[in-house]
Design an enzyme around this catalytic site. Sequence first.
Site, PDB file in Angstrom:
ATOM      1  N   PHE A   1      -6.182  -0.079   5.112  1.00  0.00           N
ATOM      2  CA  PHE A   1      -4.788  -0.109   4.685  1.00  0.00           C
ATOM      3  C   PHE A   1      -4.359   1.240   4.107  1.00  0.00           C
ATOM      4  O   PHE A   1      -3.193   1.609   4.219  1.00  0.00           O
ATOM      5  CB  PHE A   1      -4.557  -1.256   3.706  1.00  0.00           C
ATOM      6  CG  PHE A   1      -4.998  -2.574   4.288  1.00  0.00           C
ATOM      7  CD1 PHE A   1      -4.555  -2.965   5.544  1.00  0.00           C
ATOM      8  CD2 PHE A   1      -5.898  -3.395   3.621  1.00  0.00           C
ATOM      9  CE1 PHE A   1      -4.976  -4.161   6.115  1.00  0.00           C
ATOM     10  CE2 PHE A   1      -6.329  -4.591   4.176  1.00  0.00           C
ATOM     11  CZ  PHE A   1      -5.874  -4.982   5.432  1.00  0.00           C
TER      12      PHE A   1
ATOM     13  N   GLU B   1       0.809  -1.215   0.000  1.00  0.00           N
ATOM     14  CA  GLU B   1       0.000   0.000   0.000  1.00  0.00           C
ATOM     15  C   GLU B   1       0.842   1.264   0.000  1.00  0.00           C
ATOM     16  O   GLU B   1       0.426   2.305  -0.511  1.00  0.00           O
ATOM     17  CB  GLU B   1      -0.939  -0.008   1.210  1.00  0.00           C
ATOM     18  CG  GLU B   1      -2.001  -1.115   1.173  1.00  0.00           C
ATOM     19  CD  GLU B   1      -1.471  -2.511   1.519  1.00  0.00           C
ATOM     20  OE1 GLU B   1      -0.333  -2.617   2.024  1.00  0.00           O
ATOM     21  OE2 GLU B   1      -2.196  -3.499   1.280  1.00  0.00           O
TER      22      GLU B   1
HETATM   23  C1  TPP Z   1      -1.833  -5.060   4.560  1.00  0.00           C
HETATM   24  C2  TPP Z   1      -2.904  -5.812   3.841  1.00  0.00           C
HETATM   25  N1  TPP Z   1      -3.216  -5.466   2.581  1.00  0.00           N
HETATM   26  C3  TPP Z   1      -4.204  -6.098   1.926  1.00  0.00           C
HETATM   27  C4  TPP Z   1      -4.910  -7.101   2.534  1.00  0.00           C
HETATM   28  C5  TPP Z   1      -6.081  -7.769   1.815  1.00  0.00           C
HETATM   29  N2  TPP Z   1      -5.726  -9.147   1.508  1.00  0.00           N
HETATM   30  C6  TPP Z   1      -6.142 -10.187   2.262  1.00  0.00           C
HETATM   31  S1  TPP Z   1      -5.497 -11.653   1.798  1.00  0.00           S
HETATM   32  C7  TPP Z   1      -4.673 -10.910   0.504  1.00  0.00           C
HETATM   33  C8  TPP Z   1      -3.782 -11.728  -0.373  1.00  0.00           C
HETATM   34  C9  TPP Z   1      -2.489 -11.971   0.330  1.00  0.00           C
HETATM   35  O1  TPP Z   1      -1.711 -12.928  -0.293  1.00  0.00           O
HETATM   36  P1  TPP Z   1      -1.657 -14.431   0.243  1.00  0.00           P
HETATM   37  O2  TPP Z   1      -1.741 -14.427   1.715  1.00  0.00           O
HETATM   38  O3  TPP Z   1      -0.490 -15.072  -0.395  1.00  0.00           O
HETATM   39  O4  TPP Z   1      -2.998 -14.983  -0.357  1.00  0.00           O
HETATM   40  P2  TPP Z   1      -3.496 -16.521  -0.452  1.00  0.00           P
HETATM   41  O5  TPP Z   1      -2.312 -17.401  -0.617  1.00  0.00           O
HETATM   42  O6  TPP Z   1      -4.222 -16.800   0.810  1.00  0.00           O
HETATM   43  O7  TPP Z   1      -4.409 -16.542  -1.644  1.00  0.00           O
HETATM   44  C10 TPP Z   1      -4.916  -9.546   0.466  1.00  0.00           C
HETATM   45  C11 TPP Z   1      -4.369  -8.612  -0.513  1.00  0.00           C
HETATM   46  C12 TPP Z   1      -4.571  -7.428   3.861  1.00  0.00           C
HETATM   47  N3  TPP Z   1      -5.247  -8.347   4.555  1.00  0.00           N
HETATM   48  N4  TPP Z   1      -3.563  -6.778   4.487  1.00  0.00           N
END
Ligand code: TPP
Lengths: 337, 288
Positions: free
Chosen positions: A107, A82
């Site tokens: 965020f 962000e």
């Molecule tokens: C600081 C922050 N930015 C954005 C989010 C929104 N968000 C939640 S999960 C996610 C994807 C994160 O990647 P990852 O944990 O690798 O996803 P997964 O493997 O679970 O699909 C995002 C962008 C968040 N929770 N925290």
Amino acid sequence: MKPKTPSQTTPGKPRLTTSAMIASIAAEGQPTKPAPFGHALVEVARKDAAIVGMTADLSKYTDLHIFAKEFPNRFYQMGMAEQILFGAASGLASEGFTPFATTYAVFASRRAYDFIHQTIAEEDRNVKIVCALPGLTSGYGPSHQAAEDLALFRAMPNMTVIDPCDALEIEQAVPAIAAHKGPVYMRLLRGNVPLALDEYGYKFQLGKAQIIRDGADVLVISSGLLTMRALEAAKELEKDRIGVAVLHCPTIKPLDVETIRREAAKSGRLVVVAENHTEIGGLGEAVARDFLLNGVAPKFRHIALPDQFLDAGALPTLHERYGISREAICRRIKAWL
Amino acid sequence: MADATDGMLPNRTLANKTLADRAYHIRRNAVRMGEVQGQGYIAQALDIADVLAVAYFHAMRYRPEDPDWEGRDRFLLSNGHYAIALYAAMIEAGILPEDELETYGCDDSRLPMSGMAQYTPGMEMSGGSLGVGLAIAVGKCLGLKRKGSDSFVYTLFSDGELDEGSVWEAIMAAAHHRLDNLIAIVDINNMQADGPSTQVSNFEPLVEKLEAFGWFVQRVDGNDLDAVREAFDAAKVHMEPVPRMIVADTLLGKGVPFLEAREKNHFIRVDAHEWALALEALEAGRDT
Ligand SMILES: Cc1ncc(C[n+]2csc(CCOP(=O)(O)OP(=O)(O)O)c2C)c(N)n1
Ligand SMILES: [Mg+2]
């Protein structure tokens, strides 16, 4: 803090799900529009080549994927980062582009505050910050509940702050903020967004508060989702012959204090400020300050989120718990009259 | 469990279940929780179950009946949305009662969808805002060293979190402070909210980057229990005074073939009737 006690869920009782990623604030049967922000942005971008879209791994969850699909070459995926999202938005703006940069409200306001403050607000860059999950619109607990976003962005000089009510207003606000020169923070309702203002013939005007419906007993001054709830409550209270006027203030900053003061000064109505935001630093305190400075002294009450870390859980449960559901608003107004 | 004796022996001495059994039960618990909500990060829980099985049933020192025991190894869940997986492991470990999985994500449950320290025994940090866990881990490692503790700090985070600058700040700080009591595991499932992680923001070549930052790095198939166990063992005994990273390549939906094959998504759709099929698939995979 001590862990909570185990829950006493009744077997067989239907469970309410947490509904965060797929939070829907639409009541059952309420008309909705899909992704009003994404579609509206595509429309303005057709006419304004300076507009670019940017996100921090949340295009699908902020309806920006609609824009990305239409204009893949004008879309920047910045990854879940962000701070660089907003720093880079400032850079693009300084080169003459108009970035619409999206993430969740928490965020932008918490993780990237300094970047926005310094690179966007202080430099007065033409960046539109558009954020989903404003106020209490996620059941994931404090990490996703942006109870204080309005307070934080109000406190930034140069920043225009918008809290739209429904799909119609989002559609109208997008071209308006695109036309406005300077930084804007806009709260976003995403996905299938309810329609509430269409039946009142409403038209968004940047910087203007508008009476959506009139009433003799109560004046509700509200923004965003709480305007929708206030309109629903007003219809309910009408059945009890309680007349509720609703003054909708989608522009939180600069606040249309003249209209607010004029309405509040009209004889004898209970004035209730209702906002999907902590009681600290939002619309309620802004209005109260203006009243005091100008000697306007109605009976004044505030519907807002308490100054505490809010629970995780299903949104309807939480809205009821913290007094911002339609039913809670009706109860509270009756008790105050 | 872990060490009914004096807390110095690894679990496996007293546990007669195999790690594969543990991983099976973790997956099973997670699927049952997913069914409660009809949704959730079930594909992630399935991909990380093997890593958690090794962490909780081979590597870590803890007392299930006393999750705050001072002598425990710490486990930080930086990617709070993986809470479903950690609850599943903690239920299997006896830290949480099994019947509580019925409350997953429900109002007033101790098991919220996004992991939080104030809600759940054994949950060491509040996640949800990603990219935070390693920062806390650095402080915990410093604190444990100050106290003369020999406990390790394990931190699980996700490949999406590699995008956050804060993660790389912590990676630098951990190396600078020579935190040899830090064992971080990054789940490379090549998925994040907007799509495959390598397409959202490419982090490769990851091993080389982490090594250049001064870490002891091992990259393993995170769904190969033997490989994961060996990596945890090597991380613990490594001699250099540097932090340790296990880069675990995993398969979303691992163990449930129809979810492994489904179109990959951060938030995978599972139809109501499929939860029972998923349990059956796990059971079938167990026999083979
Ligand atoms: C600081 C922050 N930015 C954005 C989010 C929104 N968000 C939640 S999960 C996610 C994807 C994160 O990647 P990852 O944990 O690798 O996803 P997964 O493997 O679970 O699909 C995002 C962008 C968040 N929770 N925290
Ligand atoms: Mg991932």
